[in-house]
Design a protein around this motif. Structure first.
Motif, PDB file in Angstrom:
ATOM      1  N   MET A   1      10.455  26.305  11.332  1.00  0.00           N
ATOM      2  CA  MET A   1      10.426  27.451  10.421  1.00  0.00           C
ATOM      3  C   MET A   1      11.568  27.337   9.424  1.00  0.00           C
ATOM      4  N   ALA A   2      11.315  27.705   8.195  1.00  0.00           N
ATOM      5  CA  ALA A   2      12.339  27.626   7.155  1.00  0.00           C
ATOM      6  C   ALA A   2      13.510  28.540   7.486  1.00  0.00           C
ATOM      7  N   ALA A   3      14.702  28.091   7.050  1.00  0.00           N
ATOM      8  CA  ALA A   3      15.911  28.859   7.323  1.00  0.00           C
ATOM      9  C   ALA A   3      15.822  30.268   6.763  1.00  0.00           C
ATOM     10  N   THR A   4      15.188  30.391   5.579  1.00  0.00           N
ATOM     11  CA  THR A   4      15.076  31.719   4.967  1.00  0.00           C
ATOM     12  C   THR A   4      14.235  32.649   5.823  1.00  0.00           C
ATOM     13  N   ASN A   5      13.171  32.112   6.448  1.00  0.00           N
ATOM     14  CA  ASN A   5      12.336  32.944   7.307  1.00  0.00           C
ATOM     15  C   ASN A   5      13.077  33.364   8.567  1.00  0.00           C
ATOM     16  N   LEU A   6      13.883  32.460   9.120  1.00  0.00           N
ATOM     17  CA  LEU A   6      14.689  32.800  10.302  1.00  0.00           C
ATOM     18  C   LEU A   6      15.682  33.907   9.961  1.00  0.00           C
ATOM     19  N   LYS A   7      16.308  33.806   8.800  1.00  0.00           N
ATOM     20  CA  LYS A   7      17.271  34.833   8.419  1.00  0.00           C
ATOM     21  C   LYS A   7      16.582  36.168   8.141  1.00  0.00           C
ATOM     22  N   ALA A   8      15.357  36.092   7.655  1.00  0.00           N
ATOM     23  CA  ALA A   8      14.609  37.335   7.444  1.00  0.00           C
ATOM     24  C   ALA A   8      14.342  38.023   8.784  1.00  0.00           C
ATOM     25  N   LEU A   9      13.954  37.240   9.809  1.00  0.00           N
ATOM     26  CA  LEU A   9      13.757  37.790  11.151  1.00  0.00           C
ATOM     27  C   LEU A   9      15.067  38.334  11.713  1.00  0.00           C
ATOM     28  N   LEU A  10      16.153  37.609  11.464  1.00  0.00           N
ATOM     29  CA  LEU A  10      17.470  38.017  11.954  1.00  0.00           C
ATOM     30  C   LEU A  10      17.848  39.383  11.394  1.00  0.00           C
ATOM     31  N   LYS A  11      17.640  39.565  10.096  1.00  0.00           N
ATOM     32  CA  LYS A  11      17.994  40.842   9.474  1.00  0.00           C
ATOM     33  C   LYS A  11      17.051  41.942   9.891  1.00  0.00           C
ATOM     34  N   ARG A  12      15.750  41.639   9.908  1.00  0.00           N
ATOM     35  CA  ARG A  12      14.765  42.670  10.200  1.00  0.00           C
ATOM     36  C   ARG A  12      14.949  43.248  11.597  1.00  0.00           C
ATOM     37  N   HIS A  13      15.153  42.382  12.582  1.00  0.00           N
ATOM     38  CA  HIS A  13      15.170  42.848  13.970  1.00  0.00           C
ATOM     39  C   HIS A  13      16.564  43.065  14.545  1.00  0.00           C
ATOM     40  N   PHE A  14      17.573  42.382  14.003  1.00  0.00           N
ATOM     41  CA  PHE A  14      18.910  42.488  14.583  1.00  0.00           C
ATOM     42  C   PHE A  14      19.942  43.030  13.595  1.00  0.00           C
ATOM     43  N   GLY A  15      19.590  43.089  12.334  1.00  0.00           N
ATOM     44  CA  GLY A  15      20.471  43.695  11.345  1.00  0.00           C
ATOM     45  C   GLY A  15      21.591  42.815  10.838  1.00  0.00           C
ATOM     46  N   TYR A  16      21.539  41.504  11.144  1.00  0.00           N
ATOM     47  CA  TYR A  16      22.609  40.600  10.721  1.00  0.00           C
ATOM     48  C   TYR A  16      22.143  39.736   9.538  1.00  0.00           C
ATOM     49  N   ASP A  17      23.077  39.459   8.637  1.00  0.00           N
ATOM     50  CA  ASP A  17      22.751  38.639   7.467  1.00  0.00           C
ATOM     51  C   ASP A  17      22.941  37.149   7.726  1.00  0.00           C
ATOM     52  N   GLU A  18      23.842  36.821   8.662  1.00  0.00           N
ATOM     53  CA  GLU A  18      24.153  35.422   8.924  1.00  0.00           C
ATOM     54  C   GLU A  18      24.169  35.158  10.429  1.00  0.00           C
ATOM     55  N   PHE A  19      23.905  33.913  10.799  1.00  0.00           N
ATOM     56  CA  PHE A  19      24.002  33.507  12.190  1.00  0.00           C
ATOM     57  C   PHE A  19      25.466  33.290  12.560  1.00  0.00           C
ATOM     58  N   ARG A  20      25.749  33.425  13.825  1.00  0.00           N
ATOM     59  CA  ARG A  20      27.070  33.036  14.322  1.00  0.00           C
ATOM     60  C   ARG A  20      27.109  31.514  14.451  1.00  0.00           C
ATOM     61  N   PRO A  21      28.311  30.949  14.537  1.00  0.00           N
ATOM     62  CA  PRO A  21      28.422  29.488  14.632  1.00  0.00           C
ATOM     63  C   PRO A  21      27.572  28.920  15.770  1.00  0.00           C
ATOM     64  N   GLY A  22      26.766  27.928  15.454  1.00  0.00           N
ATOM     65  CA  GLY A  22      25.965  27.221  16.452  1.00  0.00           C
ATOM     66  C   GLY A  22      24.594  27.792  16.710  1.00  0.00           C
ATOM     67  N   GLN A  23      24.374  29.076  16.417  1.00  0.00           N
ATOM     68  CA  GLN A  23      23.110  29.708  16.783  1.00  0.00           C
ATOM     69  C   GLN A  23      21.903  29.077  16.085  1.00  0.00           C
ATOM     70  N   GLU A  24      22.018  28.841  14.793  1.00  0.00           N
ATOM     71  CA  GLU A  24      20.859  28.369  14.033  1.00  0.00           C
ATOM     72  C   GLU A  24      20.414  26.994  14.500  1.00  0.00           C
ATOM     73  N   THR A  25      21.360  26.125  14.812  1.00  0.00           N
ATOM     74  CA  THR A  25      21.008  24.789  15.296  1.00  0.00           C
ATOM     75  C   THR A  25      20.302  24.863  16.646  1.00  0.00           C
ATOM     76  N   ILE A  26      20.798  25.721  17.521  1.00  0.00           N
ATOM     77  CA  ILE A  26      20.182  25.894  18.841  1.00  0.00           C
ATOM     78  C   ILE A  26      18.765  26.436  18.688  1.00  0.00           C
ATOM     79  N   ILE A  27      18.600  27.403  17.818  1.00  0.00           N
ATOM     80  CA  ILE A  27      17.278  28.003  17.597  1.00  0.00           C
ATOM     81  C   ILE A  27      16.295  26.971  17.051  1.00  0.00           C
ATOM     82  N   ASN A  28      16.729  26.171  16.093  1.00  0.00           N
ATOM     83  CA  ASN A  28      15.845  25.141  15.531  1.00  0.00           C
ATOM     84  C   ASN A  28      15.471  24.090  16.567  1.00  0.00           C
ATOM     85  N   THR A  29      16.399  23.777  17.483  1.00  0.00           N
ATOM     86  CA  THR A  29      16.087  22.835  18.565  1.00  0.00           C
ATOM     87  C   THR A  29      14.974  23.392  19.445  1.00  0.00           C
ATOM     88  N   ALA A  30      15.051  24.685  19.749  1.00  0.00           N
ATOM     89  CA  ALA A  30      13.996  25.318  20.557  1.00  0.00           C
ATOM     90  C   ALA A  30      12.665  25.312  19.803  1.00  0.00           C
TER      91      ALA A  30
END
Length: 677
Positions: A1-30
């Motif tokens: 999934m594109a990074a922009t789509n992941l960040k859209a999900l992050l903001k929509r459901h969790f209210g955060y604009d950015e991932f914490r260190p390491g999170q995005e890489t772990i999520i993409n691996t999954a």
């Protein structure tokens, strides 16, 4: 999934604009379908690493979690964020459990939580076979390793999931795992070749302190006085200790409850719920309490007894400050404390006993440190700290001065030798201080020439000198059930040559004095309500009003307060004072889902608060722009209006309306509060 789509999900459901260190890489691996081992400190955002992929991939993610209370908290939080989540455990009756299973089979549920004991049941595994299972997340994965501090045999059965679902990616997560434990997790789960993510173990918001066991009661009361109303855990050695301490704290004005494995299951569950919900601020507990507890605003964790291992200690202190706000970890230590743990270790055999002995010794070494405590903890887990000082432990924060200890060092070395080099620092200190106690008289140590020759140091001071002499190699310490002192060859040579010695000693604070009048927090700055200047500084009075509203909303929904908004988000709201939706969305932790659900209620409080401040300042009716240009003129009403009389108490009216069954939107409409869009 594109990074922009992941960040859209992050903001929509969790209210955060950015991932914490390491999170995005772990999520993409999954999302790539790979297995992974995630070691991330408590509060670092482990849960999001499997929760967001569950939203992105569709289907169902199975989350294996060790505690019933943790499942409920996680599910409550996910539902509050607009995410379909359920749990299956022994608290559900058969009818409810069957409904959850049907929902999962129908594809309605995105995350399903279950305990390892349930997952090991053949019937549950057959049920898993009927699901569109996209991922398996195993939380607290260190429980699968015999070398970990919290081994649970049921976790070993989880290895069979690899055989049953070979194409389903597994994510194993933990906050505490040495290199040996990590290797064991990978081997036990059959995750050879998996991606490994080991984040730094540092929890920079935690302050680590070790304080003398003598006078611990007054010190504990002073710590709690400073944090009146805030959440704290006090870990005790025995079940009896927890009950006695909780009763004593309650009678002294600090409401507390006891928690231990000997209580009835319903009592344990209710105790944990009362603490998580904020109904009672303090729990006096054995280590049976709190593994994986999902309460972000615990401000103080106290160990009233010596922990068994560094891993256990790190795990328990990790329950403090999960929201990233400053919190404190205090351990009370006496040299004699290790004997209680050694009593149980002596009942072990073979390698288990050797491991327990080594772990306890490492814990004692931590307590004796004259160097950075954070550096020691990080080094234990194979991590490193930049520089030699963390600036946030008692050792690094302490004022130090160089002291000529030549004379007292000579006396201490002489006393060690004259008492036969078979006693610990406590006994040697008692001799030097001339204490007239039975043990000294029986040994006739009151007749020694070194008896009573020290009057410029107390027991704690002599202990610090002894620790310094151990570090300098002049004294050796034989660890064991009774840690005795002996003078080394270098120590004897130093005495013979009559050398001089200077040590950098800590200038300790005076013993704590309890507040006897006025506010217990007078003169002390609270984490959640700093009032010093600055546009990004939370307004303390507004924070308290928002916290009261949060409590009302949480009570109405039957969820912990932090499920509505965490303290960090409340701080952001109290600082930014948003009165329009677009401004509230800019606050970290506020996404569209929670804005729709809670936004108007919180903005109503903020509008009335800002209006009251404006009126109090005597500003003209045209309104001065606030919050980046937004005008508060629309929030003002004539002085005789009822809403002005209620200014600052809007949460009380909101609570009454919630209790009548009205939704937030209905309350806003009924009260005629302007809706900022």
């Amino acid at each position: 999934m594109a990074a922009t789509n992941l960040k859209a999900l992050l903001k929509r459901h969790f209210g955060y604009d950015e991932f914490r260190p390491g999170q995005e890489t772990i999520i993409n691996t999954a999302l790539d379908g790979r297995n992974s081992l995630v070691v991330m400190p408590t509060g670092g955002g482990k849960s999001l690493c499997y929760q967001l992929p569950a939203l992105a991939t569709g289907g169902l993610t199975l989350v294996i979690s060790p505690l019933i209370a943790l499942m409920k908290d996680q599910v409550d939080g996910l539902r509050s964020n607009g995410i379909a989540a359920e749990f299956l455990n022994s608290t559900l009756d058969n009818r409810t459990a069957a409904e959850v299973e049907r929902s999962a089979q129908a594809g309605v549920v995105r995350l399903l939580y279950a305990a390892p004991e349930r997952v090991s049941m053949p019937g549950f595994r057959r049920f898993l076979g009927t699901l569109d299972l996209r991922m398996i997340a195993i939380d607290e994965a260190h429980c699968i390793s015999e070398w970990g501090h919290d081994f649970r045999p049921d976790y070993r059965q989880l290895a069979e999931l690899r055989e049953l679902f070979p194409q389903t990616p597994i994510m194993a997560l933990t906050a505490t795992a040495t290199e040996r434990v990590r290797r064991d997790i990978v081997a036990q789960l059959g995750l050879d070749g998996c991606a490994e993510f080991v984040s730094g173990f540092d929890r920079s918001n935690l302050t680590y302190n070790v304080k003398p066991g003598a006078g611990s009661w007054e010190t504990l009361l002073a710590l709690l006085d400073e944090r009146k109303g805030q959440s704290a855990i006090v870990y005790c050695f025995s079940r009896k200790d927890t009950e006695e301490l909780a009763a004593r704290l309650t009678s002294d004005g600090h409401p507390a409850v006891a928690y231990h494995a000997g209580l009835a299951a319903d009592t344990r569950r209710r105790t944990q719920e009362r603490f998580i919900d904020g109904e009672v601020p303090i729990v006096a507990a054995t280590i049976a309490f709190g593994m994986g507890i999902d309460k972000p605003d615990i401000r103080l964790v106290v160990h009233h007894a010596l922990p068994k291992s560094i891993e256990g200690y790190y795990q328990e202190t990790g329950r403090a400050g999960r929201d990233g706000l400053p919190s404190e970890c205090v351990l009370f230590f006496n040299e004699g404390d290790r004997a209680k743990q050694e009593y149980f270790i002596r009942g072990m055999t073979g390698e288990a006993r050797a491991v327990a002995d080594r772990q306890l010794q490492q814990m004692v070494d931590y307590c004796r440190l004259n160097t950075c405590r954070r550096g020691y903890l990080l080094g234990y887990f194979g991590d490193a700290m930049a520089g030699g000082s963390c600036g946030n432990c008692d050792v690094c924060l302490a004022e130090r001065q160089s002291v000529d200890v030549t004379v007292v060092a000579q006396k201490l070395l002489s006393a060690v030798m004259r008492t036969g080099e078979r006693f610990g620092v406590a006994h040697v200190s008692d001799v030097l201080l001339g204490r007239n106690i039975k043990r000294i008289r029986e040994l006739e140590h009151d007749k020694l020439s070194v008896f009573g020759i020290v009057d410029d140091y107390d027991r704690d001071g002599l202990r610090l000198i002894a620790d310094g002499l151990v570090e300098r190699g002049l004294i050796g310490r034989a660890d064991g059930q009774y840690p005795t002192l002996g003078v080394t060859t270098d120590g004897r040579e130093w005495l013979r040559k009559r050398g001089s010695l200077t040590l950098d000693l800590r200038v300790d604070e005076p013993p704590p004095q309890r507040e006897t009048s006025g506010e217990p927090n007078a003169g002390k700055e609270r984490t959640a309500g700093k009032t010093r200047g600055g546009a990004n500084t939370p307004d303390a009075a507004l924070f308290e009003q928002l916290r009261a509203l949060r409590r009302s909303l949480a009570d109405a929904e039957g969820v912990p307060a932090f499920v509505v908004f965490g303290d960090i988000t409340l701080n952001g709201l109290a600082a930014a004072k948003p009165i329009h939706s677009r401004d509230m969305l800019a606050v970290s932790g506020v996404g569209p889902t929670k804005l729709d659900k809670y936004g108007e209620a919180f903005m109503a409080v903020i509008r009335e608060y800002v209006g009251s401040m404006t009126l109090a300042a005597g500003e003209n009716a045209s309104g001065r722009p606030v919050n980046g240009g937004a005008s508060v003129a629309s929030t003002r009403r004539p002085a005789g209006d009822a809403s002005v009389r209620e200014l600052g108490d809007t949460h009380q009216l909101t609570r009454r309306l919630l209790q009548q069954g009205l939704t937030v939107a209905e309350i806003v409409a009924q009260r005629g509060l302007s809706q900022g869009r």
